[in-house]
Design an enzyme around this catalytic site. Sequence first.
Site, short mmCIF file in Angstrom:
data_model
loop_
_atom_site.label_atom_id
_atom_site.label_comp_id
_atom_site.label_asym_id
_atom_site.label_seq_id
_atom_site.Cartn_x
_atom_site.Cartn_y
_atom_site.Cartn_z
N SER A 197 0.87 -1.39 0.02
CA SER A 197 0.03 -0.09 0.13
C SER A 197 0.74 1.36 -0.09
CB SER A 197 -0.90 0.05 1.20
OG SER A 197 -1.65 1.27 1.38
N TYR A 225 -1.67 -0.27 10.35
CA TYR A 225 -1.61 -0.67 9.00
C TYR A 225 -0.49 -0.30 8.63
CZ TYR A 225 -3.40 -1.06 4.46
OH TYR A 225 -3.36 -1.72 2.93
#
Length: 373
Positions: A197, A225
Site C-alpha cells: 500500500s 496498518y
Amino acid sequence: MFSSSPSPFLSSEKGKQGLACREWLTGWSHLIYEFLFQRIATRNLQTCLPLPPLDGVTCIVTGCTSGIGIEIARQLAESGAHVVMAVRNQAAAHDLIKKWQNEWSGTGPLNIEVMEVNLLSLHSVAKFAKAWNASSRPLHLLINNAGIFSIGEPQRFSKDGYETHLQVNHLAPSLLSVLLLPSLIKGYPSRIINMNSTMHYIGFVDASDMNFASGKREFTSKKAYSSSKLAQLMFSSILHKRLPADAEISVICVSPGIVRTNVARDLPKSVQIAYHLLPTNFTPQEGARSTVFAATDPQILHYCRRLKADERPVCAYISYDCHPESPSREAHDLKTAHEVWERTLDFIGLPSDAVEKLLRDEMVECRFESQGD
C-alpha cells in the site's frame, strides 16, 4: 532512483522514535497525490489488463472471496491458470467458482480449487503450507493478497498473541512465503507477490515493538496498518536479497491504489456510502491491475534480476499504474530491515537460517506446526 543510505533522522541516544517531519510530509504527499490523480495516472490502462495464456501456471491467491482478490483469482483462472483459492470461508469460495463457471464463455471449465487457511492462526498457515508441499506440485505464483485495515477500531490481538494488522498483513504472508519456498523452487521462474500500500510511506517500524505492546507508542489503526505494510516491504527486501539468483524466485510488492472495497466497513454508514461514491476511487477490477501485471508481465522477471544483480537494498515495488516505483526512504533502511527480518522469523517460529535450509532441501521446524487450531 533507489537510495541505500540509512535515514539521517536519528537520535544518537534513543535511536529512531518515528518519522521526521520531512518524511512525514513526503509520505502524506504520496497519499494525497494518489487520491487526487490515480485515475489520471492510469488513464491509458484498460479496466482489465489483457493477460497472456497461463496454461500450466499454478498460483495460490489468499483472501480472494472479496474485493480485489476476487478479480485477481477470476482473471488468472480465465487466462488458463490453475488457481488455488486459499481462504477462510470455503463456502463463499465455492459459490464464487460456481458463479464464474456459469458466466464463463470459454472452452472447458475453469481450473480452480479451494484450500482452507486462516491468517489469524499461524498454525493454520503452517498446516496449509505443509499440505501443499506434500502434494509435490510446483508453484509458480504466490499472491499474498489478503489483508485487513480496521479503520478506527481499538487494538486487537490474535490468539497467537500478535496485533491483528501485524499478523494478517505481515506475519502470516511471511510465514507462507518462506514455508512454500520448496514448491516455488520447483516452479521456477516463480514469483512471490505481496499486496502492499502507498500507506507504507507514512509507516514507521520500531523493530523492538512491532506488536505495539510496550506502550511506547499510542496505538491507532492507521499506525498499525501503515507499519505492517512497511514491515512487509522490509521483510520482502531481505528475502529478495537472500534468495540466490539461480533460484529464480522474484519477490515483488505492489500497490493497488485506493479501491472501493469493504475497507470502510467499520465506519459510519454515511461515510461508507461516501467512500464508495468517490469518483477517484478504483473499482476492484482496476485495483487488481498492478497485481496481475506483476504476476504475468515477462519484463518483471528481468527487472527483478536487474535489482538483484545491482544489489539494490529493496525488492521490486510496482505502483498502481503498473510502473516500478521507489519505496519510501524508511524502506531503504537496511539496519532496521535486518532487525525486522530477525524479529519476524522469531515471531513466526522459524530459525534464522530457515531460508538457507529450505533452499538446500533440508527440513525446517516451525513451532506453529504442532499447535492445535
